[in-house]
Design a protein around this motif. Structure first.
Motif, PDB file in Angstrom:
ATOM      1  N   UNK A  50       0.826  -1.211   0.000  1.00 52.14           N
ATOM      2  CA  UNK A  50       0.000   0.000   0.000  1.00 52.14           C
ATOM      3  C   UNK A  50       0.860   1.261   0.000  1.00 52.14           C
ATOM      4  N   UNK A  51       1.976   1.246   0.728  1.00 49.86           N
ATOM      5  CA  UNK A  51       2.895   2.387   0.729  1.00 49.86           C
ATOM      6  C   UNK A  51       3.414   2.651  -0.676  1.00 49.86           C
ATOM      7  N   UNK A  52       3.893   1.603  -1.321  1.00 49.69           N
ATOM      8  CA  UNK A  52       4.415   1.745  -2.681  1.00 49.69           C
ATOM      9  C   UNK A  52       3.316   2.187  -3.644  1.00 49.69           C
ATOM     10  N   UNK A  53       2.157   1.624  -3.505  1.00 51.77           N
ATOM     11  CA  UNK A  53       1.030   1.990  -4.369  1.00 51.77           C
ATOM     12  C   UNK A  53       0.646   3.452  -4.193  1.00 51.77           C
ATOM     13  N   UNK A  54       0.687   3.945  -2.974  1.00 50.20           N
ATOM     14  CA  UNK A  54       0.376   5.341  -2.706  1.00 50.20           C
ATOM     15  C   UNK A  54       1.380   6.266  -3.401  1.00 50.20           C
ATOM     16  N   UNK A  55       2.655   5.905  -3.354  1.00 49.04           N
ATOM     17  CA  UNK A  55       3.694   6.693  -4.029  1.00 49.04           C
ATOM     18  C   UNK A  55       3.480   6.659  -5.541  1.00 49.04           C
ATOM     19  N   UNK A  56       3.212   5.485  -6.088  1.00 48.75           N
ATOM     20  CA  UNK A  56       2.990   5.340  -7.526  1.00 48.75           C
ATOM     21  C   UNK A  56       1.786   6.175  -7.965  1.00 48.75           C
ATOM     22  N   UNK A  57       0.695   6.106  -7.213  1.00 49.76           N
ATOM     23  CA  UNK A  57      -0.507   6.870  -7.563  1.00 49.76           C
ATOM     24  C   UNK A  57      -0.259   8.377  -7.507  1.00 49.76           C
ATOM     25  N   UNK A  58       0.469   8.826  -6.487  1.00 49.29           N
ATOM     26  CA  UNK A  58       0.785  10.257  -6.370  1.00 49.29           C
ATOM     27  C   UNK A  58       1.678  10.714  -7.512  1.00 49.29           C
ATOM     28  N   UNK A  59       2.642   9.873  -7.876  1.00 51.83           N
ATOM     29  CA  UNK A  59       3.544  10.217  -8.983  1.00 51.83           C
ATOM     30  C   UNK A  59       2.774  10.271 -10.299  1.00 51.83           C
ATOM     31  N   UNK A  60       1.938   9.286 -10.540  1.00 51.09           N
ATOM     32  CA  UNK A  60       1.154   9.275 -11.782  1.00 51.09           C
ATOM     33  C   UNK A  60       0.220  10.473 -11.868  1.00 51.09           C
ATOM     34  N   UNK A  61      -0.338  10.877 -10.738  1.00 53.31           N
ATOM     35  CA  UNK A  61      -1.230  12.042 -10.727  1.00 53.31           C
ATOM     36  C   UNK A  61      -0.497  13.306 -11.161  1.00 53.31           C
ATOM     37  N   UNK A  62       0.814  13.349 -10.920  1.00 51.96           N
ATOM     38  CA  UNK A  62       1.632  14.498 -11.313  1.00 51.96           C
ATOM     39  C   UNK A  62       2.368  14.251 -12.635  1.00 51.96           C
ATOM     40  N   UNK A  63       2.002  13.147 -13.305  1.00 48.82           N
ATOM     41  CA  UNK A  63       2.609  12.787 -14.602  1.00 48.82           C
ATOM     42  C   UNK A  63       4.113  12.517 -14.484  1.00 48.82           C
ATOM     43  N   UNK A  64       4.526  11.952 -13.348  1.00 47.56           N
ATOM     44  CA  UNK A  64       5.920  11.575 -13.124  1.00 47.56           C
ATOM     45  C   UNK A  64       6.075  10.119 -13.547  1.00 47.56           C
ATOM     46  N   UNK A  65       7.079   9.853 -14.344  1.00 50.19           N
ATOM     47  CA  UNK A  65       7.304   8.509 -14.861  1.00 50.19           C
ATOM     48  C   UNK A  65       7.771   7.563 -13.750  1.00 50.19           C
ATOM     49  N   UNK A  66       7.187   6.375 -13.717  1.00 48.05           N
ATOM     50  CA  UNK A  66       7.626   5.317 -12.808  1.00 48.05           C
ATOM     51  C   UNK A  66       8.645   4.484 -13.585  1.00 48.05           C
ATOM     52  N   UNK A  67       9.905   4.530 -13.170  1.00 42.98           N
ATOM     53  CA  UNK A  67      10.962   3.797 -13.864  1.00 42.98           C
ATOM     54  C   UNK A  67      10.862   2.311 -13.550  1.00 42.98           C
ATOM     55  N   UNK A  68      10.633   1.978 -12.288  1.00 42.90           N
ATOM     56  CA  UNK A  68      10.549   0.576 -11.883  1.00 42.90           C
ATOM     57  C   UNK A  68       9.688   0.453 -10.637  1.00 42.90           C
ATOM     58  N   UNK A  69       9.021  -0.688 -10.536  1.00 47.02           N
ATOM     59  CA  UNK A  69       8.251  -1.060  -9.347  1.00 47.02           C
ATOM     60  C   UNK A  69       8.540  -2.535  -9.128  1.00 47.02           C
ATOM     61  N   UNK A  70       9.244  -2.852  -8.065  1.00 48.43           N
ATOM     62  CA  UNK A  70       9.695  -4.221  -7.807  1.00 48.43           C
ATOM     63  C   UNK A  70       9.262  -4.679  -6.418  1.00 48.43           C
ATOM     64  N   UNK A  71       8.971  -5.978  -6.278  1.00 50.29           N
ATOM     65  CA  UNK A  71       8.708  -6.566  -4.979  1.00 50.29           C
ATOM     66  C   UNK A  71       7.255  -6.616  -4.563  1.00 50.29           C
ATOM     67  N   UNK A  72       6.341  -6.226  -5.447  1.00 44.99           N
ATOM     68  CA  UNK A  72       4.919  -6.233  -5.114  1.00 44.99           C
ATOM     69  C   UNK A  72       4.411  -7.635  -4.764  1.00 44.99           C
ATOM     70  N   UNK A  73       5.016  -8.660  -5.358  1.00 41.70           N
ATOM     71  CA  UNK A  73       4.539 -10.028  -5.131  1.00 41.70           C
ATOM     72  C   UNK A  73       4.637 -10.423  -3.665  1.00 41.70           C
ATOM     73  N   UNK A  74       5.806 -10.260  -3.078  1.00 43.09           N
ATOM     74  CA  UNK A  74       5.989 -10.687  -1.691  1.00 43.09           C
ATOM     75  C   UNK A  74       5.569  -9.610  -0.704  1.00 43.09           C
ATOM     76  N   UNK A  75       5.855  -8.354  -1.034  1.00 39.75           N
ATOM     77  CA  UNK A  75       5.485  -7.266  -0.140  1.00 39.75           C
ATOM     78  C   UNK A  75       6.427  -7.063   1.035  1.00 39.75           C
TER      79      UNK A  75
END
Length: 136
Positions: A50-75
């Motif tokens: 959820x922490x990572x998702x919150x950062x990703x959502x905030x970045x996308x809302x500002x049109x900031x590119x997400x270079x990588x998102x790793x580790x969602x499977x295990x958390x």
């Protein structure tokens, strides 16, 4: 977006999901790949995701590119790469084991945090400690 605004966006997104023990480090003198490392703890796999998702959502809302998102499977350890800032959302045992503060932490950036976000690691900072990139 300048680095102070980007780090504030990241911190606010982490605090929205009750991140604990948020630490921000200036890494520009160690690598040219990114300027900041942010490390935050979550109490469960669900919270770190959820922490990572919150950062990703905030970045996308500002049109900031997400270079990588790793580790969602295990958390246990979720990494979000925003280019200038790399965010590590970790469970406390994983954070202690890998001790990223020892790798990246020689230049902490002082930022305003909610009390819940400070954790034990922030105790011991004094006003004399700081960084020329300190955010107010």
């Amino acid at each position: 977006m300048n680095i102070q605004k980007l780090q504030r966006l990241v911190i606010d997104a982490l605090e929205d999901v009750k991140a604990q023990d948020i630490r921000v480090f200036n890494t520009s003198h160690l690598t040219s790949l990114f300027d900041r490392v942010v490390i935050a703890s979550g109490t469960s796999n669900r919270q770190t995701r959820a922490l990572a998702s919150s950062v990703v959502n905030a970045a996308r809302a500002q049109k900031i590119q997400i270079i990588a998102l790793e580790g969602q499977e295990s958390g246990e350890w979720v990494l979000v790469d925003l280019g200038d800032i790399v965010i590590h959302c970790m469970q406390p045992a994983i954070r202690q084991y890998y001790d990223l503060e020892a790798v990246w932490g020689d230049k902490p950036v002082r930022v305003r945090l909610l009390d819940q976000s400070k954790g034990l690691a922030m105790q011991g900072f004094s006003d004399a400690d700081g960084d020329e990139n300190m955010e107010e």
